[in-house]
Write an enzyme that holds these catalytic residues in place. Structure first.
Site, PDB file in Angstrom:
ATOM      1  N   ASP A 243       0.978  -1.261   0.158  1.00 44.67           N
ATOM      2  CA  ASP A 243       0.043  -0.138   0.091  1.00 44.67           C
ATOM      3  C   ASP A 243       0.845   1.373   0.107  1.00 44.67           C
ATOM      4  OD1 ASP A 243      -2.405   1.140   0.165  1.00 44.67           O
ATOM      5  OD2 ASP A 243      -2.394   1.383   2.308  1.00 44.67           O
ATOM      6  N   LYS A 245       2.033   4.710  -0.972  1.00 45.19           N
ATOM      7  CA  LYS A 245       1.367   6.122  -1.645  1.00 45.19           C
ATOM      8  C   LYS A 245       1.998   7.068  -1.050  1.00 45.19           C
ATOM      9  CE  LYS A 245      -2.284   5.095   1.739  1.00 45.19           C
ATOM     10  NZ  LYS A 245      -3.604   4.634   1.874  1.00 45.19           N
ATOM     11  N   ASN A 248       2.285   7.719   2.741  1.00 45.15           N
ATOM     12  CA  ASN A 248       3.256   7.056   3.464  1.00 45.15           C
ATOM     13  C   ASN A 248       4.553   7.308   3.275  1.00 45.15           C
ATOM     14  OD1 ASN A 248       0.682   5.735   4.309  1.00 45.15           O
ATOM     15  ND2 ASN A 248       1.009   4.225   2.961  1.00 45.15           N
ATOM     16  N   ASP A 261       3.651   3.556   7.873  1.00 46.51           N
ATOM     17  CA  ASP A 261       2.450   3.203   7.576  1.00 46.51           C
ATOM     18  C   ASP A 261       2.484   1.582   7.194  1.00 46.51           C
ATOM     19  OD1 ASP A 261      -0.174   2.608   7.958  1.00 46.51           O
ATOM     20  OD2 ASP A 261      -0.793   4.046   6.173  1.00 46.51           O
ATOM     21  N   THR A 321      -7.433   5.474  -0.761  1.00 44.90           N
ATOM     22  CA  THR A 321      -7.430   5.775  -2.308  1.00 44.90           C
ATOM     23  C   THR A 321      -6.648   4.291  -2.935  1.00 44.90           C
ATOM     24  OG1 THR A 321      -6.101   6.740  -3.952  1.00 44.90           O
ATOM     25  CG2 THR A 321      -5.394   7.109  -1.996  1.00 44.90           C
TER      26      THR A 321
END
Ligand SMILES: Nc1ncnc2c1ncn2[C@@H]1O[C@H](COP(=O)(O)OP(=O)(O)OP(=O)(O)O)[C@@H](O)[C@H]1O
Length: 539
Positions: A243, A245, A248, A261, A321
């Site tokens: 994840d 992004k 993070n 994260d 998202t």
């Protein structure tokens, strides 16, 4: 013996705990109805769970003791070797060894201290997620500033994120790298889990991108290169982030990037879509029905404005998202480390174009576009990307089998777009942007968050009540952790000069002497995880 009794009491079967709760309720006149008695089978299951938890607790306890001893020995050896190899006078050597032993004693004291939220003064909120919040905080006894991430246990349980949160705690504790946000300790109370991390005052990449719109290729090259190193540093520990992004990617006060994260991803539920929705997209027909291409055509500038308007709402929504998630993750067909390189491609695209490659008006259309990436990956003319940039992005946003990075980060590092990057020195060079940070509590590089009325200093969970709450919960056994680094900045008289003399320029603490130059040199914690942030090693 006492500790044996206390763990035994901690893991008493619930039926016993119930009888005491009942008594308390009636004396307090709460008016609550007595709960239904448990069936024999329920009671036996609960007992089994408690026994398993108690067993895990004891195992963890002894493993931890052995590990602590071993680590203490190793720390001493490393320091002695460094002192022997380094240009340090005998007097300084003695002082450093004394300081080191003091630190060890302090660390042991801290290990015994039961940490709680009321050890910290809670300050400005700097982040909000689906499961809790992040705040700047100050430790009351030392005055040290940290970032506290607070996660609601019930929410984690409700959404099946228990393994993920353990994975986050494990990875942060295990991977010691410049590219990963540092975890100092983790603890829990009845309601929340807490992670006490270093506070990175430079803000996050999402905020930087919203403020800058787009980056030049030189600026982007710096951040993409540091992200490559960060991803590599978790992959070598057999973790997949899944994840990654801009939210993070955090920036320290010098503007260098750290990944954070781990494990709290919020996978978009694509189960309502049928497989055919995903697979027809390569054809012109599929593209016209399901992929959001019926949305109005926008110029690059219009699309950028639209994206920016929605960005924060998406970030703070419970769904999150999906813009950076790899197609194989969305399709739930099994995935490997390559999925993080896909996310890197999507982030690089956003840095240079202003919005992510598959942005659409609603998250479901974004998912469709991602799985049908072949028909949707386009580079707007106005963005004027160099051929090398387009080539790299295209080699990251592609099928797993062809994706650059499938055989290690080196495949990416040698791409012509990175020509001139000194991979070994990038963390020691000036960042593309040096953030403005006026003092250790400065939060100007973060969004402002409204405080909810209910926020108060650790609310009713602070003070003597804390000790009365059963602070462990079988779902979260083993969550508590303290990093040796937490005592790094403790003041020792006369150490200031030594610190100055012996540290590398960008690391103004004595820590440099305890650290190995190489990344990930220290493995400090047990590893056992699954879920969004996956450790591939067997438990
Ligand atoms: N150590 C830190 N230092 C500074 N800011 C931080 C730190 N950790 C988190 N933040 C800020 O808080 C935001 C949210 O943090 P994080 O993504 O870890 O929380 P989360 O609840 O897991 O969010 P998500 O909903 O994205 O999973 C980050 O985007 C960043 O702005």
């Amino acid at each position: 013996m006492d500790s044996a009794r206390s763990w035994f009491q901690k893991f008493q079967p619930r039926d016993r705990l119930r009888s005491s709760t009942k008594k308390k309720d009636s004396t307090m006149g709460s008016g609550r109805e007595d709960p239904q008695p448990m069936s024999a089978e329920e009671a036996s299951n609960v007992t089994k769970q408690r026994v398993a938890a108690a067993k895990q607790y004891i195992e963890n306890h002894y493993k931890e003791q052995m590990r602590n001893l071993q680590e203490r020995k190793e720390r001493r050896m490393v320091l002695e070797k460094k002192l022997a190899d380094g240009d340090v006078s005998e007097e300084d050597q003695n002082n450093l060894l004394k300081f080191h032993e003091k630190k060890e004693t302090e660390y042991m004291r801290l290990q015994r201290h039961k940490m709680g939220a009321d050890d910290f003064e809670l300050l400005t909120m700097i982040g909000k997620g689906a499961f809790g919040e992040v705040r700047v905080c100050r430790e009351k006894t030392t005055g040290h500033v940290y970032a506290m991430k607070k996660l609601k246990k019930s929410e984690m349980l409700r959404r099946g994120q228990v393994e993920h949160v353990k994975a986050e705690r494990n990875l942060l504790a295990e991977v010691d790298s410049n590219c990963i946000v540092k975890l100092y300790c983790s603890f829990q109370d009845d309601e929340f889990l807490y992670l006490i991390m270093e506070y990175l005052p430079g803000g996050d990449m999402m905020t930087l991108l919203m403020r800058k719109d787009t980056l030049t290729e030189d600026e982007a090259r710096f951040y993409v290169a540091e992200t490559v190193l960060a991803i590599e540093s978790i992959h070598v520990h057999n973790y997949i982030h899944r994840d990654i992004k801009p939210d993070n990617l955090l920036l320290d006060k010098f503007g260098h990037l750290r990944l954070s994260d781990f494990g709290l991803c919020k996978p978009l539920d694509c189960s309502t879509l049928e497989e055919k929705d995903f697979t027809v997209g390569d054809s012109v027909h599929g593209a016209s029905r399901n992929d959001g291409s019926s949305a109005p055509k926008r110029t690059q500038q219009e699309q950028l404005q639209h994206w920016q308007k929605n960005r924060r709402t998406l970030a703070y929504s419970t769904v999150g998202t999906p813009d950076y998630i790899a197609p194989e993750v969305l399709l739930k067909k099994g995935y490997g480390m390559e999925c993080d390189w896909w996310s890197l491609g999507a982030i690089m695209y956003e840095m240079l174009v202003g919005y992510p490659p598959f942005y659409s008006d609603d998250p479901m259309s974004t998912c469709r576009k991602i799985v049908n990436w072949k028909s949707h990956l386009k580079f707007p003319e106005e963005a004027k990307l160099s051929p090398e940039a387009k080539d790299l992005i295209s080699k990251l946003l592609c099928n797993v089998t062809q994706r650059l990075g499938s055989n290690g980060a080196d495949q990416i590092k040698v791409h012509p777009w990175f020509k001139g990057i000194d991979w070994d020195r990038i963390y020691h060079m000036d960042a593309a942007f040096i953030p403005e940070v006026n003092d250790e509590l400065d939060t100007q590089n973060f969004e402002k968050f409204e405080e909810s009325e209910s926020h108060s200093q650790s609310a009713s969970r602070s003070g003597p009540w804390r000790k009365m709450l059963s602070s462990k919960d079988i779902n979260f056994v083993g969550y508590t952790y303290k990093n040796f680094e937490i005592v790094n900045d403790y003041q020792v008289p006369g150490m200031a000069e030594l610190k100055k003399k012996n540290t590398k320029p960008k690391r103004p603490t004595i820590k440099a002497l305890f650290e190995d130059e190489s990344e990930g040199s220290d493995t400090t914690n047990s590893q056992q995880s699954q879920g969004s942030f996956v450790n591939l090693l067997p438990p």
